[in-house]
Scaffold this motif. Structure first.
Motif, PDB file in Angstrom:
ATOM      1  N   THR A   1       0.829  -1.194   0.000  1.00  0.00           N
ATOM      2  CA  THR A   1       0.000   0.000   0.000  1.00  0.00           C
ATOM      3  C   THR A   1       0.870   1.253   0.000  1.00  0.00           C
ATOM      4  N   ALA A   2       2.147   1.073   0.293  1.00  0.00           N
ATOM      5  CA  ALA A   2       3.107   2.174   0.251  1.00  0.00           C
ATOM      6  C   ALA A   2       4.488   1.570   0.032  1.00  0.00           C
ATOM      7  N   ASN A   3       5.372   2.335  -0.604  1.00  0.00           N
ATOM      8  CA  ASN A   3       6.737   1.872  -0.784  1.00  0.00           C
ATOM      9  C   ASN A   3       7.432   1.861   0.576  1.00  0.00           C
ATOM     10  N   SER A   4       8.098   0.773   0.894  1.00  0.00           N
ATOM     11  CA  SER A   4       8.790   0.657   2.171  1.00  0.00           C
ATOM     12  C   SER A   4      10.141  -0.013   1.951  1.00  0.00           C
ATOM     13  N   PHE A   5      11.188   0.784   2.006  1.00  0.00           N
ATOM     14  CA  PHE A   5      12.544   0.278   1.807  1.00  0.00           C
ATOM     15  C   PHE A   5      13.403   0.679   3.004  1.00  0.00           C
ATOM     16  N   SER A   6      12.848   0.625   4.198  1.00  0.00           N
ATOM     17  CA  SER A   6      13.448   1.244   5.366  1.00  0.00           C
ATOM     18  C   SER A   6      14.821   0.718   5.762  1.00  0.00           C
ATOM     19  N   GLY A   7      15.086  -0.564   5.642  1.00  0.00           N
ATOM     20  CA  GLY A   7      16.334  -1.099   6.174  1.00  0.00           C
ATOM     21  C   GLY A   7      17.385  -1.435   5.155  1.00  0.00           C
ATOM     22  N   THR A   8      17.180  -1.093   3.911  1.00  0.00           N
ATOM     23  CA  THR A   8      18.094  -1.517   2.859  1.00  0.00           C
ATOM     24  C   THR A   8      18.567  -0.320   2.042  1.00  0.00           C
ATOM     25  N   TYR A   9      19.844  -0.343   1.672  1.00  0.00           N
ATOM     26  CA  TYR A   9      20.400   0.646   0.747  1.00  0.00           C
ATOM     27  C   TYR A   9      20.856  -0.072  -0.511  1.00  0.00           C
ATOM     28  N   ILE A  10      20.706   0.578  -1.642  1.00  0.00           N
ATOM     29  CA  ILE A  10      21.341   0.134  -2.875  1.00  0.00           C
ATOM     30  C   ILE A  10      22.681   0.856  -2.909  1.00  0.00           C
ATOM     31  N   SER A  11      23.768   0.104  -2.923  1.00  0.00           N
ATOM     32  CA  SER A  11      25.106   0.683  -2.884  1.00  0.00           C
ATOM     33  C   SER A  11      25.625   0.865  -4.306  1.00  0.00           C
TER      34      SER A  11
END
Length: 132
Positions: A71-81
């Motif tokens: 229902t919403a974008n959630s990428f809280s704990g991950t980074y694209i390096s």
């Protein structure tokens, strides 16, 4: 072996991946639900959403889709390096991704890198830049 990130969006995968191609280059492939053999099993409101997308940049593939349960974008704990070859490339990419997003750490020289910085883009995807 390879490990490639797969991002699930809440309906804006096409917009995000089209933008990412302008930032990083590469070959973009997007398949909407309506273009698959299983399209009749997908609700009408999802027909134009992305079932699977990929952006191939060199040996790296960034993949994603529109997740029906999101229902919403959630990428809280991950980074694209991201590891650009030059500080100038990093500056250009970082500037593009930060538009409409939020900078967590400005892109700047550090004791370990020519440039390092972190941000969250307008879709909530978190990026970490490091120019060795």
């Amino acid at each position: 072996m390879k490990i490639n990130p797969y991002l699930n969006f809440a309906g804006d995968c096409r917009e995000a991946f089209t933008f990412y191609q302008t930032v990083f280059g590469g070959k973009l492939e997007l398949m909407a639900h309506k273009d698959t053999p299983a399209s009749e099993h997908v609700p009408p409101e999802m027909q134009n959403q992305i079932m699977h997308g990929s952006l191939t940049i060199g040996d790296t593939v960034l993949m994603g889709s529109d997740a029906p349960m999101a229902t919403a974008n959630s990428f809280s704990g991950t980074y694209i390096s991201v590891h650009p070859d030059t500080p100038e490339d990093a500056d250009r990419m970082f500037a593009a991704l930060k538009e409409g997003g939020e900078v967590e750490m400005d892109l700047e020289p550090t004791f370990w890198a020519k440039r390092f910085g972190m941000l969250r883009d307008r879709w909530g995807v978190k990026w970490m830049f490091n120019v060795e």
